[in-house]
Design an enzyme around this catalytic site. Structure first.
Site, PDB file in Angstrom:
ATOM      1  N   LYS A 184     -65.429  31.219  74.896  1.00 18.81           N
ATOM      2  CA  LYS A 184     -66.007  31.376  73.560  1.00 18.81           C
ATOM      3  C   LYS A 184     -66.294  30.008  72.962  1.00 18.81           C
ATOM      4  CE  LYS A 184     -64.924  33.731  69.181  1.00 18.81           C
ATOM      5  NZ  LYS A 184     -63.852  34.447  68.447  1.00 18.81           N
ATOM      6  N   SER A 233     -65.388  38.744  67.109  1.00 16.82           N
ATOM      7  CA  SER A 233     -66.349  37.659  67.187  1.00 16.82           C
ATOM      8  C   SER A 233     -66.499  37.076  68.597  1.00 16.82           C
ATOM      9  CB  SER A 233     -65.947  36.544  66.212  1.00 16.82           C
ATOM     10  OG  SER A 233     -64.676  36.014  66.537  1.00 16.82           O
ATOM     11  N   SER A 290     -60.673  39.716  67.172  1.00 16.68           N
ATOM     12  CA  SER A 290     -61.900  39.211  67.789  1.00 16.68           C
ATOM     13  C   SER A 290     -61.870  39.143  69.309  1.00 16.68           C
ATOM     14  CB  SER A 290     -62.240  37.826  67.228  1.00 16.68           C
ATOM     15  OG  SER A 290     -62.665  37.939  65.894  1.00 16.68           O
TER      16      SER A 290
END
Length: 494
Positions: free
Chosen positions: A86, A161, A185
């Site tokens: 990420k 996310s 997330s």
């Protein structure tokens, strides 16, 4: 050489067996994933899950192949394993954008501690994955990269996310991935994309070099297609780091042996799950009913495999979750501290992003954060929120003790992955979407999601297990036994 068998659903153990037998090399595997990224992420269905791809991954793989050929041994527990990360976590040699158009060409001089640990274990960072600006959404909307598609239904969102990591690992664009979880997330996108997603007790994994959202709740963690691979990744990432004093938690957790060892002979026989039906969706809503049906079927299968299911209730659950949320109390301060320590990012504050309109229009959480206090103590209820959080923890631990529970079970979200149309028409916003992942986050408990199955429309549904702090070994064993009973993951057709 080209890999002759399909690489879809490959595991770390299978890749290592192939390296050692000479069936294929790490270089072969990296090239195979790079080819899939080009065909599936950059063209074809255009998932848009990766922001950047490493230009050195093939060379790193060749070096590891050479070492294996010379020694006959793997260099570490993740030797030659391609990993996508990420883009909230700093990586040397690759840009780190935080999903923001305002971050320019920022490239960190050193790896975040978690990334350094992965590299030391032999992992190859294949690329950086998409996320909404500074991780401020349950959806993929990013000013930097736009939207990411769900590989199970290209009209739907993969969740946020950790959007890109979920889509990439689900679509077999990498062997494993790393996400970050503040309020869910890791787990929410994992549930939307048919993955295993693990949130650990905050502090087991260093957050040094990872942008904060709510610092006491933040943690990086694995997103994988199997529980075993999640445990293998976790074993590499945990540990004390003087750059993050929250990793005192890793000292408290102790040296109970590798997490992967906890999976040996995992069983559901005699294990007790508290079923939190307050977290189920509305059966009068077709989408809620679809999730409920999938979860009920999964729970019945766990019962048939030997688990004991006990319905439980948490008093005033919604009120407690709402009052203990620290996003609009603490996030602005934590986020500003992070960017101000990195002048080369070029973002003086979160308020600057709002004032200059350098953020995605659908980030209502970011707007709410900046509308809140700049310092946590400016919230007159801040101390009350912290006291309420510890009372919430005691209440839930008491429920688990009274009922002799090994874990609490519930769906990660009350609905399946939303369509982009619903997101852009404001049917759902970050602040209104009915996710249950915030429960474990605000309790500071570890939790894991595993694929429970799919709705009749073919949308993945995640089943979350929540345990007491530092209960990761037992939690992983329960997840592994449940995974074996459910066989809930089906690879997407992309």
């Amino acid at each position: 050489m080209a890999i002759e068998r399909p690489i879809e659903e490959l595991t770390v153990a299978q890749a290592h067996a192939a390296f050692l037998s000479g069936e294929f090399t790490s270089e072969d595997l990296v090239k195979a994933y790079l080819d899939r990224i080009e065909r599936i992420d950059r063209s074809g269905p255009e998932l848009n899950s990766l922001i950047s791809v490493s230009q050195t991954a093939v060379d790193e793989a060749r070096r590891l192949d050479k070492e294996l050929a010379e020694t006959g041994r793997l260099t570490g527990p993740l030797h030659g394993v391609p990993v996508v990360v990420k883009d909230q976590i700093e990586t040397a040699g690759l840009p780190t954008t935080f999903g923001s158009i305002a971050s320019g060409d920022y490239q960190p001089e050193q790896d975040a501690t978690a990334i350094a640990k992965l590299r030391d274990a032999g992992a190859i960072i294949l690329g950086k994955t998409t996320l909404p600006d500074f991780a401020t959404s349950w959806f993929s909307t990013s000013s930097r990269s736009g939207v990411t598609k769900n590989p199970y239904d290209l009209s739907r969102d993969p969740g946020g996310s950790s959007s890109g990591t979920a889509a990439a690992v689900a679509a077999n664009l990498s062997l494993v991935g790393i996400g970050e979880d503040t309020g869910g997330s890791i787990r929410l996108p994992a549930s939307f994309c048919g993955l295993v997603g693990l949130r650990v007790t905050p502090g087991l994994i260093s957050r040094a070099g990872m942008s904060s959202l709510v610092k006491p709740q933040d943690t990086a963690g694995p997103m994988t297609r199997t529980v075993e691979d999640a445990a293998r990744i976790l074993d590499v990432m945990v540990g004390f780091d003087e750059a993050d004093d929250y990793t005192a938690a890793a000292v408290i957790a102790g040296q109970g042996g590798p997490y992967a060892d906890a999976l040996h002979d995992a069983t559901l026989t005699g294990k007790r799950f508290g079923v939190l039906r307050q977290a189920f969706g509305d059966n009068s809503d077709p989408d809620g009913a679809a999730v409920n049906s999938t979860i009920e079927h999964a729970l019945a299968s766990l019962g048939a495999a030997g688990a004991e299911l006990v319905d439980i209730t948490i008093d005033n659950l919604e009120d407690q979750v709402g009052f203990t949320s620290l996003y609009t109390t603490r996030s602005q301060s934590d986020m500003n501290d992070f960017v101000s320590a990195r002048p080369s990012v070029g973002i003086p504050s979160m308020r600057h992003l709002i004032e200059t309109k350098q953020y995605h229009e659908k980030l209502d959480l970011l707007e709410a954060i900046v509308a809140g206090p700049e310092q946590p103590t400016d919230d007159s209820h801040y101390v009350e929120r912290l006291l309420a959080q510890t009372a919430f923890q005691r209440q839930v631990i008491g429920i688990m003790a009274k009922n002799k529970l090994d874990a609490i079970a519930f769906p990660d979200a009350k609905l399946p992955a939303p369509t982009r149309e619903d997101i852009f028409a404001d049917r759902w916003t970050c602040l209104t979407y009915p996710t249950n992942t915030v429960i474990a986050s605000q309790l500071l408990f570890p939790a894991i999601t595993i694929p429970a199955g799919q709705t009749t429309e073919g949308l993945p549904v995640g089943l979350e297990f929540m345990a007491v702090p530092y209960g990761e070994r037992e939690l992983l064993a329960l997840a592994a036994a449940s995974e074996a009973a459910l066989q809930g993951r089906t690879a997407p057709e992309v």
